[in-house]
Design a protein around this motif. Structure first.
Motif, PDB file in Angstrom:
ATOM      1  N   LEU A  55       0.834  -1.202   0.000  1.00 34.61           N
ATOM      2  CA  LEU A  55       0.000   0.000   0.000  1.00 34.61           C
ATOM      3  C   LEU A  55       0.870   1.254   0.000  1.00 34.61           C
ATOM      4  CD1 LEU A  55      -2.814   1.367   0.362  1.00 34.61           C
ATOM      5  CD2 LEU A  55      -2.392   1.212   2.836  1.00 34.61           C
ATOM      6  N   VAL A  56       0.519   2.194  -0.870  1.00 38.43           N
ATOM      7  CA  VAL A  56       1.147   3.512  -0.898  1.00 38.43           C
ATOM      8  C   VAL A  56       0.040   4.539  -0.749  1.00 38.43           C
ATOM      9  CG1 VAL A  56       2.382   5.193  -2.328  1.00 38.43           C
ATOM     10  CG2 VAL A  56       3.120   2.811  -2.303  1.00 38.43           C
ATOM     11  N   VAL A  57       0.228   5.486   0.177  1.00 34.80           N
ATOM     12  CA  VAL A  57      -0.754   6.535   0.419  1.00 34.80           C
ATOM     13  C   VAL A  57      -0.086   7.880   0.124  1.00 34.80           C
ATOM     14  CG1 VAL A  57      -2.251   7.624   2.124  1.00 34.80           C
ATOM     15  CG2 VAL A  57      -1.903   5.149   2.179  1.00 34.80           C
ATOM     16  N   LYS A  58      -0.744   8.676  -0.726  1.00 36.96           N
ATOM     17  CA  LYS A  58      -0.244  10.010  -1.067  1.00 36.96           C
ATOM     18  C   LYS A  58      -1.370  11.008  -0.892  1.00 36.96           C
ATOM     19  CE  LYS A  58       0.987   9.216  -5.320  1.00 36.96           C
ATOM     20  NZ  LYS A  58       1.541   9.319  -6.669  1.00 36.96           N
ATOM     21  N   ALA A  59      -1.044  12.155  -0.307  1.00 37.93           N
ATOM     22  CA  ALA A  59      -2.006  13.245  -0.274  1.00 37.93           C
ATOM     23  C   ALA A  59      -2.080  13.809  -1.683  1.00 37.93           C
ATOM     24  CB  ALA A  59      -1.567  14.315   0.711  1.00 37.93           C
ATOM     25  N   ALA A  60      -3.243  14.278  -2.091  1.00 38.99           N
ATOM     26  CA  ALA A  60      -3.439  14.783  -3.450  1.00 38.99           C
ATOM     27  C   ALA A  60      -2.394  15.839  -3.783  1.00 38.99           C
ATOM     28  CB  ALA A  60      -4.844  15.344  -3.602  1.00 38.99           C
ATOM     29  N   GLY A  61      -1.630  15.590  -4.845  1.00 39.51           N
ATOM     30  CA  GLY A  61      -0.639  16.540  -5.315  1.00 39.51           C
ATOM     31  C   GLY A  61       0.626  16.610  -4.469  1.00 39.51           C
ATOM     32  N   LYS A  62       0.826  15.656  -3.571  1.00 33.70           N
ATOM     33  CA  LYS A  62       1.985  15.679  -2.670  1.00 33.70           C
ATOM     34  C   LYS A  62       2.857  14.447  -2.885  1.00 33.70           C
ATOM     35  CE  LYS A  62       0.375  19.182  -0.209  1.00 33.70           C
ATOM     36  NZ  LYS A  62       0.944  20.424   0.046  1.00 33.70           N
ATOM     37  N   GLU A  63       3.950  14.414  -2.131  1.00 34.78           N
ATOM     38  CA  GLU A  63       4.846  13.262  -2.131  1.00 34.78           C
ATOM     39  C   GLU A  63       4.186  12.086  -1.411  1.00 34.78           C
ATOM     40  OE1 GLU A  63       7.994  13.148  -3.538  1.00 34.78           O
ATOM     41  OE2 GLU A  63       7.455  15.080  -4.394  1.00 34.78           O
TER      42      GLU A  63
END
Length: 161
Positions: A55-63
């Motif tokens: 699983l990879v979680v990214k905030a919208a438009g972020k690293e």
């Protein structure tokens, strides 16, 4: 001359000792703005936790915020100055089965004053979750377990996959 030096020394010493204050340090263990706790459950048996692979979680438009990690529970922050936070959740990262779903969390941020040393913390009320539908969602459904995010002791959202 000697008398003036004594008075000057006494005045400087008094100013230094009386002018000092105890440092304002927020004590360890003080509750701070809580993270949103999400647990992942098996679609075939919704009562059983099921880990998401890579699983990879990214905030919208972020690293990248989290991952890749194989886990059945995560804790993520919500924006304290807005009523919506969007994340991209990618299962099976860097594999042929890679699948990304976009999730939006909406809520009402509520500031709470703690004290002078710690300042404010933000709790979140009326939380709602919505997965953007596409042709191949790996997230099948979401369930709000607790509408208010005030601590991190229990899960707030369950995701069925």
């Amino acid at each position: 001359m000697n008398q003036i030096q004594k008075w000057l020394f006494l005045a400087v010493f008094s100013a230094l000792t009386l002018g000092c204050q105890k440092d304002d340090i927020c004590p360890e263990g003080t509750e701070t703005t809580p993270l949103l706790v999400i647990e992942f459950y098996d679609a075939e048996d919704p009562s059983r936790l099921k880990a998401v692979q890579n699983l990879v979680v990214k905030a919208a438009g972020k690293e990248v915020f989290l991952g890749p990690v194989t886990t059945n529970s995560i804790s993520i922050p919500l924006k304290t100055d807005e009523g919506v936070t969007e994340y991209s959740f990618t299962a099976n990262n860097n594999s042929p089965l890679e699948n990304e779903d976009l999730i939006s969390f909406s809520y009402d941020p509520q500031s709470e004053y703690l004290n002078r040393a710690c300042g404010f913390k933000v709790n979140f009320t009326n939380i709602d979750v919505n997965t953007q539908q596409d042709e191949d969602n790996w997230i099948l459904s979401e369930i709000v377990l607790q509408e208010n995010v005030e601590n991190e002791t229990e899960a707030h959202i369950s995701i069925i996959h």
